[in-house]
Design a protein around this motif. Structure first.
Motif, PDB file in Angstrom:
ATOM      1  N   PHE B 103       0.850  -1.186   0.000  1.00 24.43           N
ATOM      2  CA  PHE B 103       0.000   0.000   0.000  1.00 24.43           C
ATOM      3  C   PHE B 103       0.889   1.241   0.000  1.00 24.43           C
ATOM      4  O   PHE B 103       2.125   1.147  -0.009  1.00 24.43           O
ATOM      5  N   PRO B 122      -0.714  -2.285   5.481  1.00 26.00           N
ATOM      6  CA  PRO B 122      -0.452  -0.880   5.777  1.00 26.00           C
ATOM      7  C   PRO B 122       0.291  -0.728   7.109  1.00 26.00           C
ATOM      8  O   PRO B 122       0.053  -1.480   8.067  1.00 26.00           O
ATOM      9  N   PHE B 123       1.190   0.238   7.138  1.00 26.90           N
ATOM     10  CA  PHE B 123       1.931   0.602   8.348  1.00 26.90           C
ATOM     11  C   PHE B 123       2.999  -0.421   8.751  1.00 26.90           C
ATOM     12  O   PHE B 123       3.603  -0.303   9.815  1.00 26.90           O
ATOM     13  N   HIS B 140       0.178  -5.459   9.847  1.00 30.48           N
ATOM     14  CA  HIS B 140       0.163  -4.015  10.105  1.00 30.48           C
ATOM     15  C   HIS B 140       0.987  -3.663  11.343  1.00 30.48           C
ATOM     16  O   HIS B 140       0.965  -4.383  12.332  1.00 30.48           O
ATOM     17  N   HIS B 141       1.683  -2.550  11.244  1.00 33.19           N
ATOM     18  CA  HIS B 141       2.481  -2.054  12.367  1.00 33.19           C
ATOM     19  C   HIS B 141       3.597  -3.017  12.794  1.00 33.19           C
ATOM     20  O   HIS B 141       4.080  -2.938  13.921  1.00 33.19           O
TER      21      HIS B 141
ATOM     22  N   GLU C  14      -7.920   2.404  12.693  1.00 30.74           N
ATOM     23  CA  GLU C  14      -6.965   3.110  11.835  1.00 30.74           C
ATOM     24  C   GLU C  14      -6.842   2.396  10.489  1.00 30.74           C
ATOM     25  O   GLU C  14      -6.852   3.015   9.424  1.00 30.74           O
ATOM     26  N   LEU C  15      -6.729   1.061  10.546  1.00 27.06           N
ATOM     27  CA  LEU C  15      -6.626   0.276   9.307  1.00 27.06           C
ATOM     28  C   LEU C  15      -7.894   0.373   8.465  1.00 27.06           C
ATOM     29  O   LEU C  15      -7.834   0.512   7.241  1.00 27.06           O
ATOM     30  N   PHE C  18      -8.062   3.482   6.626  1.00 30.43           N
ATOM     31  CA  PHE C  18      -7.073   3.464   5.544  1.00 30.43           C
ATOM     32  C   PHE C  18      -7.585   2.663   4.346  1.00 30.43           C
ATOM     33  O   PHE C  18      -7.559   3.129   3.199  1.00 30.43           O
ATOM     34  N   TYR C  19      -8.064   1.447   4.605  1.00 27.79           N
ATOM     35  CA  TYR C  19      -8.528   0.592   3.510  1.00 27.79           C
ATOM     36  C   TYR C  19      -9.752   1.205   2.813  1.00 27.79           C
ATOM     37  O   TYR C  19      -9.863   1.174   1.584  1.00 27.79           O
TER      38      TYR C  19
END
Lengths: 220, 220, 220
Positions: B103, B122-123, B140-141, C14-15, C18-19
């Motif tokens: 992403f 993401p992240f 993620h993260h 948060e995800l 984003f998505y």
């Protein structure tokens, strides 16, 4: 492209007809099974005909055959029907999902059934009549011999060899450079770190159910 | 785009040249290895030159370097060659498959080798010189520190940290919020539920072969 | 399309924002949580409003709701917020990644959160408010009942049934035709070969750390 006759009336035949139609843009004309198993005149909205009499209504001039069977008799039954169809003049179709990742080194072969989200790395070789169910990793320079059946999410690392007719269950892990013989049955979840001779069986036990029920868990 | 010189003459170098050419549209000009390992004038149909003399024929003005080595010396050898190339003025290439899911939060870095069907959520952050073989999930993260080597079908859950130079084998499962130290070796199929200190080794045993051969199985 | 208000202020919220924005092209207008958890006037650069007062600033005429919570209280909390939002007149959104593989037999339902690289085979059915994290295989003719949470890289083979509110951890393997009851907790890496009654817990132990540190390994 010729129309296709699908051998089988189980869930795999239903799926094969679906994939061939929706993803590959082929037209499925009929289903066929041995006359002893032909329970009626139709299946899935299409004609169902006895395999013995297939030429009469769906001759090889206008139809290819696709054999949609699982791993019965360690894949020998599927192979036998492919051989019989070919001997009677039918072209043998194959299905490779448009959503399978493969490269220019990949070569399709008769009656392969390769479903969505498989990864076939460069320099891997897949034999004829191999089923790769879904989401497997077939590593570079690995070989899957003919008639094998690979379930789903299997990791075949690089430089692996899997012998003819072997069955490999879901989420099996095979380390790089391992050789698995012919006619093996590798059960779901197995971890294969060493070479395995022909005819081997690996059957991991399942995870035990805990004595504590979920409503007594504190962290969830 | 400059042409690329690939460091290495093993299967990974062969693969890297293939992916860079077929998928990334880069032109590979030559292979290079240390002079002690340069067994002839060519490899894979391209010139093979001693790394010590690389500038003479393939100078940094016209060529980037990509180091296609595995995890020898726990990834230190690959890193040393990246550092040496950079010090001599070469730009360091990277390869991220067009079939890897990532992403807008993803940032590529030098000498990353990220193959097809990886998921980078993401992240997530991936350090330089990291190899993600194929089909991994990077949650993620999560953070993968530099020089790590992640095999295939690894599950790195959310909020995980993997230390520098660590090797993670195929189908390893890492629970969310686990921290794995630097220089760890996590063998194929391991299940990691707790934090692991620097230099740890996890080595699950393989599944035993059953005493019953496959031709005596009744259900298949 | 209406704008979306996301319930939650954790990593999943948060995800989700984003998505929904980057992949689905939806506009996220605000976040909301119960007033006891509303720690300030904004989250992630957007207004944060108390769920009790949502209509005042983001009325259902112009906004859908998406509940981005994990599996707290075995998914009951997420379901309760979906029900509350619906009762107050909000349309309930869902998110199905553009990079999830599914076919014409798939039907989306409210508050589904289906991330990238999932495989949903033909004839599989997924209930409302189900989370499929990333890279799962949901086999043909399988059913995932409402409110379940499936982590990542889970193999749900063909003909499987997973009961309502059950949690299935990363890299769990479920054999074909297995029935898993409601309210089960299946821990990461479990291998499920038999039917499992309601409320069961499966919790595989992690791999032990070896006594030999990595710098003493000879083969790496």
């Amino acid at each position: 492209m010729k129309d296709i006759v699908v051998f089988g009336t189980g869930p795999i035949a239903e799926l094969a007809a679906f994939y061939l139609t929706e993803d590959a843009g082929r037209r499925v004309a009929a289903f066929t099974v041995d006359s002893d198993f032909a329970t009626g005149p139709s299946f899935g909205g299409l004609p169902l005909v006895a395999f013995e009499d297939l030429e009469a209504r769906f001759p090889p001039e206008g139809h290819d055959l696709f054999v949609a069977l699982a791993y019965t008799q360690l894949n020998r039954l599927r192979r036998a029907k492919v051989d019989a169809g070919r001997a009677r003049g039918y072209g043998i179709a194959h299905y490779v999902s448009s959503r399978a990742t493969r490269f220019s080194t990949f070569e399709a072969a008769e009656n392969q059934f390769i479903l969505e989200d498989n990864t076939i790395q460069p320099f891997a070789r897949i034999g004829r009549n191999v089923t790769l169910w879904s989401g497997n990793h077939i590593g570079h320079h690995s070989t899957i011999a003919e008639d094998a059946f690979i379930a789903s999410h299997v990791v075949v690392s690089g430089g692996v060899s899997i012998g003819a007719r072997s069955f490999v269950g879901v989420n099996v892990t095979i380390r790089d450079h391992v050789t698995i013989g012919a006619d093996c049955v590798i059960g779901a979840g197995a971890l294969v770190l060493r070479d395995i001779p022909d005819g081997s069986v690996l059957a991991p036990g399942g995870t035990e159910v805990s004595k504590v029920p979920s409503h007594r868990l504190k962290r969830i």
